[in-house]
Motif scaffolding. Sequence first.
Motif, mmCIF file in Angstrom:
data_model
loop_
_atom_site.group_PDB
_atom_site.id
_atom_site.type_symbol
_atom_site.label_atom_id
_atom_site.label_comp_id
_atom_site.label_asym_id
_atom_site.label_seq_id
_atom_site.Cartn_x
_atom_site.Cartn_y
_atom_site.Cartn_z
ATOM 1 N N GLY A 154 75.515 57.118 -35.185
ATOM 2 C CA GLY A 154 75.266 58.309 -35.982
ATOM 3 C C GLY A 154 73.818 58.731 -36.084
ATOM 4 O O GLY A 154 73.502 59.685 -36.808
ATOM 5 N N LEU A 155 72.911 58.062 -35.375
ATOM 6 C CA LEU A 155 71.513 58.454 -35.418
ATOM 7 C C LEU A 155 71.246 59.587 -34.437
ATOM 8 O O LEU A 155 71.835 59.651 -33.358
ATOM 9 N N GLU A 156 70.343 60.458 -34.829
ATOM 10 C CA GLU A 156 69.920 61.560 -33.964
ATOM 11 C C GLU A 156 68.532 61.253 -33.425
ATOM 12 O O GLU A 156 67.641 60.852 -34.174
ATOM 13 N N LEU A 157 68.345 61.443 -32.119
ATOM 14 C CA LEU A 157 67.027 61.276 -31.508
ATOM 15 C C LEU A 157 66.249 62.572 -31.634
ATOM 16 O O LEU A 157 66.795 63.661 -31.402
ATOM 17 N N SER A 158 64.981 62.463 -32.009
ATOM 18 C CA SER A 158 64.158 63.658 -32.167
ATOM 19 C C SER A 158 62.710 63.314 -31.820
ATOM 20 O O SER A 158 62.406 62.188 -31.418
ATOM 21 N N GLY A 159 61.830 64.289 -31.994
ATOM 22 C CA GLY A 159 60.414 64.102 -31.694
ATOM 23 C C GLY A 159 59.941 65.074 -30.631
ATOM 24 O O GLY A 159 60.734 65.644 -29.884
#
Length: 242
Positions: A154-159
């Motif tokens: 359920g984690l979203e990758l961002s940056g």
Amino acid sequence: MTIARSRDDAVPLLFTGFTPATFRWFRGLGRDNSREYFQRTRASYDANVRGALEALLSTLLRSFPGEVRMFRPNRDVRFSPDKRPYKTTCYGLIVERPGRVAGLYAQLSRTGVYFGTGYYQMAPDQLGRFRAAVDHPRYGRALQRLCAGAERHGLELSGRTLTTVPRGFDREHPRRALLARKELLLGRSLPPGEALDRARVLAFARSAWRAADPVLDWLERHVGESTLPPAARWGRGARRRE
């Protein structure tokens, strides 16, 4: 970025959850982002917004040892066309974690509470090590698998990312999306509903941060802390090298 360190006399002894008053304060700020509104509702901000978030982070120190740092609400408007004086989020970090470069981030806003971590604003030496490891057949594929596992939790990758792969790498590289990253952040949000009780928020935070641990382990092993002096990390030349 301005940081206010936690003061023991300003932190509530116990995190009791986020109440409807927490999100009501943010909705009011959305309608009236002014010094007059902030001063008029300062007691609610101190108790239900900043105070509650700081208490949450302080409580989480039992599971994630470190130091709590809170960020100030004021925006730097000197060079911005947006002259609203206050940020529409309240956020803080757990830093100085034993054996970890990455801090643990929590952000409160009208849309709920977000918990994240990862490598933010990698310095040139960190980017060099990151890209070399991503390019490595075994290490790079391992990171791909770990990121996919984090997303399944359920984690979203961002940056921030480049628009293409960095200079010197094949534009059709099988891990071009990872190579283009200048940051690798992971996190997930809990929407407010009517309120967020203590047990639900604490469980959600612990679950989100622990789900990111395999990726953090990879980053610590292959990237680690920058050894550059501040001028080389954040100066004009450092930005060009990104």
